[in-house]
Each structure stands twice: as C-alpha cells, then as structure tokens.
Design a protein around this motif. Structure first.
Motif, PDB file in Angstrom:
ATOM      1  N   LYS A 185      27.332  34.229  50.247  1.00 11.80           N
ATOM      2  CA  LYS A 185      28.440  35.068  50.699  1.00 11.80           C
ATOM      3  C   LYS A 185      29.184  35.676  49.522  1.00 11.80           C
ATOM      4  CE  LYS A 185      29.230  32.684  55.061  1.00 11.80           C
ATOM      5  NZ  LYS A 185      30.151  31.844  55.829  1.00 11.80           N
ATOM      6  N   ARG A 186      29.418  34.868  48.478  1.00 14.40           N
ATOM      7  CA  ARG A 186      30.111  35.382  47.290  1.00 14.40           C
ATOM      8  C   ARG A 186      29.252  36.422  46.564  1.00 14.40           C
ATOM      9  NH1 ARG A 186      34.842  33.516  45.119  1.00 14.40           N
ATOM     10  NH2 ARG A 186      34.097  34.011  43.045  1.00 14.40           N
ATOM     11  N   TYR A 187      27.936  36.227  46.563  1.00 13.53           N
ATOM     12  CA  TYR A 187      27.050  37.198  45.937  1.00 13.53           C
ATOM     13  C   TYR A 187      27.092  38.525  46.687  1.00 13.53           C
ATOM     14  CZ  TYR A 187      22.823  39.407  44.146  1.00 13.53           C
ATOM     15  OH  TYR A 187      21.933  40.294  43.597  1.00 13.53           O
ATOM     16  N   GLU A 188      27.105  38.481  48.010  1.00 17.06           N
ATOM     17  CA  GLU A 188      27.213  39.708  48.799  1.00 17.06           C
ATOM     18  C   GLU A 188      28.541  40.410  48.520  1.00 17.06           C
ATOM     19  OE1 GLU A 188      24.893  41.268  50.600  1.00 17.06           O
ATOM     20  OE2 GLU A 188      23.514  39.700  49.948  1.00 17.06           O
ATOM     21  N   LYS A 189      29.618  39.645  48.412  1.00 15.03           N
ATOM     22  CA  LYS A 189      30.922  40.228  48.086  1.00 15.03           C
ATOM     23  C   LYS A 189      30.882  40.845  46.689  1.00 15.03           C
ATOM     24  CE  LYS A 189      34.256  40.258  50.103  1.00 15.03           C
ATOM     25  NZ  LYS A 189      34.742  41.288  51.013  1.00 15.03           N
ATOM     26  N   TRP A 190      30.235  40.149  45.736  1.00 13.72           N
ATOM     27  CA  TRP A 190      30.077  40.650  44.366  1.00 13.72           C
ATOM     28  C   TRP A 190      29.356  41.995  44.386  1.00 13.72           C
ATOM     29  CZ3 TRP A 190      25.955  41.922  41.229  1.00 13.72           C
ATOM     30  CH2 TRP A 190      26.209  42.003  39.859  1.00 13.72           C
ATOM     31  N   LYS A 191      28.268  42.104  45.176  1.00 13.43           N
ATOM     32  CA  LYS A 191      27.515  43.349  45.267  1.00 13.43           C
ATOM     33  C   LYS A 191      28.366  44.466  45.871  1.00 13.43           C
ATOM     34  CE  LYS A 191      23.701  42.329  47.430  1.00 13.43           C
ATOM     35  NZ  LYS A 191      22.314  42.235  47.943  1.00 13.43           N
ATOM     36  N   ASP A 192      29.164  44.144  46.888  1.00 14.59           N
ATOM     37  CA  ASP A 192      30.040  45.151  47.492  1.00 14.59           C
ATOM     38  C   ASP A 192      31.019  45.713  46.462  1.00 14.59           C
ATOM     39  OD1 ASP A 192      28.824  44.797  49.944  1.00 14.59           O
ATOM     40  OD2 ASP A 192      30.400  43.473  50.734  1.00 14.59           O
ATOM     41  N   ILE A 193      31.622  44.827  45.689  1.00 13.14           N
ATOM     42  CA  ILE A 193      32.586  45.261  44.673  1.00 13.14           C
ATOM     43  C   ILE A 193      31.910  46.137  43.631  1.00 13.14           C
ATOM     44  CG2 ILE A 193      34.076  44.453  42.787  1.00 13.14           C
ATOM     45  CD1 ILE A 193      34.616  41.967  44.609  1.00 13.14           C
ATOM     46  N   VAL A 194      30.727  45.731  43.178  1.00 18.61           N
ATOM     47  CA  VAL A 194      30.009  46.512  42.162  1.00 18.61           C
ATOM     48  C   VAL A 194      29.616  47.883  42.701  1.00 18.61           C
ATOM     49  CG1 VAL A 194      27.896  46.635  40.791  1.00 18.61           C
ATOM     50  CG2 VAL A 194      29.181  44.516  40.875  1.00 18.61           C
ATOM     51  N   MET A 195      29.127  47.956  43.924  1.00 19.17           N
ATOM     52  CA  MET A 195      28.707  49.246  44.482  1.00 19.17           C
ATOM     53  C   MET A 195      29.878  50.212  44.625  1.00 19.17           C
ATOM     54  SD  MET A 195      25.660  48.672  47.219  1.00 19.17           S
ATOM     55  CE  MET A 195      26.191  47.206  48.062  1.00 19.17           C
ATOM     56  N   ILE A 196      31.049  49.689  44.973  1.00 20.41           N
ATOM     57  CA  ILE A 196      32.198  50.555  45.202  1.00 20.41           C
ATOM     58  C   ILE A 196      32.899  50.938  43.902  1.00 20.41           C
ATOM     59  CG2 ILE A 196      34.500  50.657  46.247  1.00 20.41           C
ATOM     60  CD1 ILE A 196      33.284  48.927  48.520  1.00 20.41           C
ATOM     61  N   SER A 197      33.212  49.939  43.065  1.00 18.69           N
ATOM     62  CA  SER A 197      34.034  50.231  41.879  1.00 18.69           C
ATOM     63  C   SER A 197      33.373  49.870  40.563  1.00 18.69           C
ATOM     64  CB  SER A 197      35.384  49.528  42.001  1.00 18.69           C
ATOM     65  OG  SER A 197      35.209  48.142  42.124  1.00 18.69           O
ATOM     66  N   GLY A 198      32.123  49.427  40.583  1.00 19.25           N
ATOM     67  CA  GLY A 198      31.406  49.150  39.344  1.00 19.25           C
ATOM     68  C   GLY A 198      31.926  47.915  38.620  1.00 19.25           C
ATOM     69  N   PRO A 199      31.504  47.733  37.396  1.00 21.70           N
ATOM     70  CA  PRO A 199      31.902  46.554  36.618  1.00 21.70           C
ATOM     71  C   PRO A 199      33.411  46.464  36.373  1.00 21.70           C
ATOM     72  CG  PRO A 199      30.006  47.611  35.634  1.00 21.70           C
ATOM     73  CD  PRO A 199      30.482  48.515  36.721  1.00 21.70           C
ATOM     74  N   GLU A 200      34.098  47.592  36.374  1.00 18.29           N
ATOM     75  CA  GLU A 200      35.551  47.562  36.195  1.00 18.29           C
ATOM     76  C   GLU A 200      36.226  46.798  37.341  1.00 18.29           C
ATOM     77  OE1 GLU A 200      37.680  48.455  33.762  1.00 18.29           O
ATOM     78  OE2 GLU A 200      35.838  48.742  32.605  1.00 18.29           O
ATOM     79  N   GLY A 201      35.703  46.934  38.542  1.00 21.53           N
ATOM     80  CA  GLY A 201      36.247  46.209  39.686  1.00 21.53           C
ATOM     81  C   GLY A 201      36.100  44.706  39.522  1.00 21.53           C
ATOM     82  N   LEU A 202      34.988  44.276  38.913  1.00 23.27           N
ATOM     83  CA  LEU A 202      34.783  42.841  38.676  1.00 23.27           C
ATOM     84  C   LEU A 202      35.793  42.295  37.682  1.00 23.27           C
ATOM     85  CD1 LEU A 202      30.904  42.691  38.394  1.00 23.27           C
ATOM     86  CD2 LEU A 202      32.309  41.920  40.296  1.00 23.27           C
ATOM     87  N   ARG A 203      36.118  43.086  36.684  1.00 24.21           N
ATOM     88  CA  ARG A 203      37.056  42.619  35.650  1.00 24.21           C
ATOM     89  C   ARG A 203      38.473  42.476  36.201  1.00 24.21           C
ATOM     90  NH1 ARG A 203      34.280  46.768  32.382  1.00 24.21           N
ATOM     91  NH2 ARG A 203      32.393  45.725  31.718  1.00 24.21           N
ATOM     92  N   ARG A 204      38.791  43.231  37.249  1.00 22.70           N
ATOM     93  CA  ARG A 204      40.121  43.134  37.853  1.00 22.70           C
ATOM     94  C   ARG A 204      40.288  41.862  38.686  1.00 22.70           C
ATOM     95  NH1 ARG A 204      39.526  48.734  40.046  1.00 22.70           N
ATOM     96  NH2 ARG A 204      39.569  49.990  38.177  1.00 22.70           N
ATOM     97  N   ILE A 205      39.194  41.314  39.160  1.00 24.07           N
ATOM     98  CA  ILE A 205      39.255  40.106  39.990  1.00 24.07           C
ATOM     99  C   ILE A 205      38.986  38.901  39.094  1.00 24.07           C
ATOM    100  CG2 ILE A 205      38.266  38.889  41.966  1.00 24.07           C
ATOM    101  CD1 ILE A 205      37.545  41.678  43.078  1.00 24.07           C
ATOM    102  N   LYS A 206      40.012  38.132  38.817  1.00 22.91           N
ATOM    103  CA  LYS A 206      39.925  37.031  37.859  1.00 22.91           C
ATOM    104  C   LYS A 206      38.988  35.913  38.297  1.00 22.91           C
ATOM    105  CE  LYS A 206      42.923  38.917  35.161  1.00 22.91           C
ATOM    106  NZ  LYS A 206      42.426  39.727  34.091  1.00 22.91           N
TER     107      LYS A 206
END
Length: 93
Positions: free
Chosen positions: A23-44
């Motif tokens: 489930k977390r991996y699917e959420k990770w993929k959603d974040i990457v597809m929408i906002s790219g790696p910058e979105g991952l850096r915003r989520i601590k």
C-alpha cells in the motif's frame, strides 16, 4: 507528469512484500507520478535520500521500518526507474 519504469525483478519482489508495504509503495508511486521526486522530499515519512558507494547516482525512500525502494531519476526523459524493493539490503543485485 512523471513516468515510472519498474525493473523486471520488482514484480517478483512485490509478491513477497507485506500488504502494508504494498500500500505504501502504491502511494509512493502516486506521489512520484503527480509531483516527481520533489513531492517525495516534502513528505518526511519517506526519508528520501541520495545513496553513496556502489549505489552512487541512486536514491532511496523508506516504505517501512525495514523496507526501502531504490530508484534512479532520468531527468532527460522525466522517468523514474525503480531498481529494487528491498528489506534494507543495499547489496547490488
């Protein structure tokens, strides 16, 4: 919009993952597809970081206490390559 390419071994690794990690991996993929790696850096909670040593040029995000997704960013193609989902094991396959 970013594209995600999963290495062929990722399918096999996903079969042995706990449901919570999937489930977390699917959420990770959603974040990457929408906002790219910058979105991952915003989520601590993902603790996104650059790797060193033999994994230089790759990044890692935490999916759980023991699980990581290792990926590489291809900016010229707006592509994220998922190389491995691992139980905190950074040895190269």
């Amino acid at each position: 919009m970013w594209s995600i390419f999963e290495h062929r071994r990722v399918d096999k690794q996903l079969q042995s993952m706990p449901q919570e990690i999937l489930k977390r991996y699917e959420k990770w993929k959603d974040i990457v597809m929408i906002s790219g790696p910058e979105g991952l850096r915003r989520i601590k909670g993902f603790h996104d970081e650059a790797l060193r040593g033999q994994w230089k040029g790759y990044r890692s995000s935490r999916l759980g206490l023991h699980y990581r997704v290792i990926y590489k960013i291809e900016a010229s193609e707006i592509l994220v390559q998922v190389v491995s989902l691992t139980a905190h094991d950074y040895r190269r396959p």
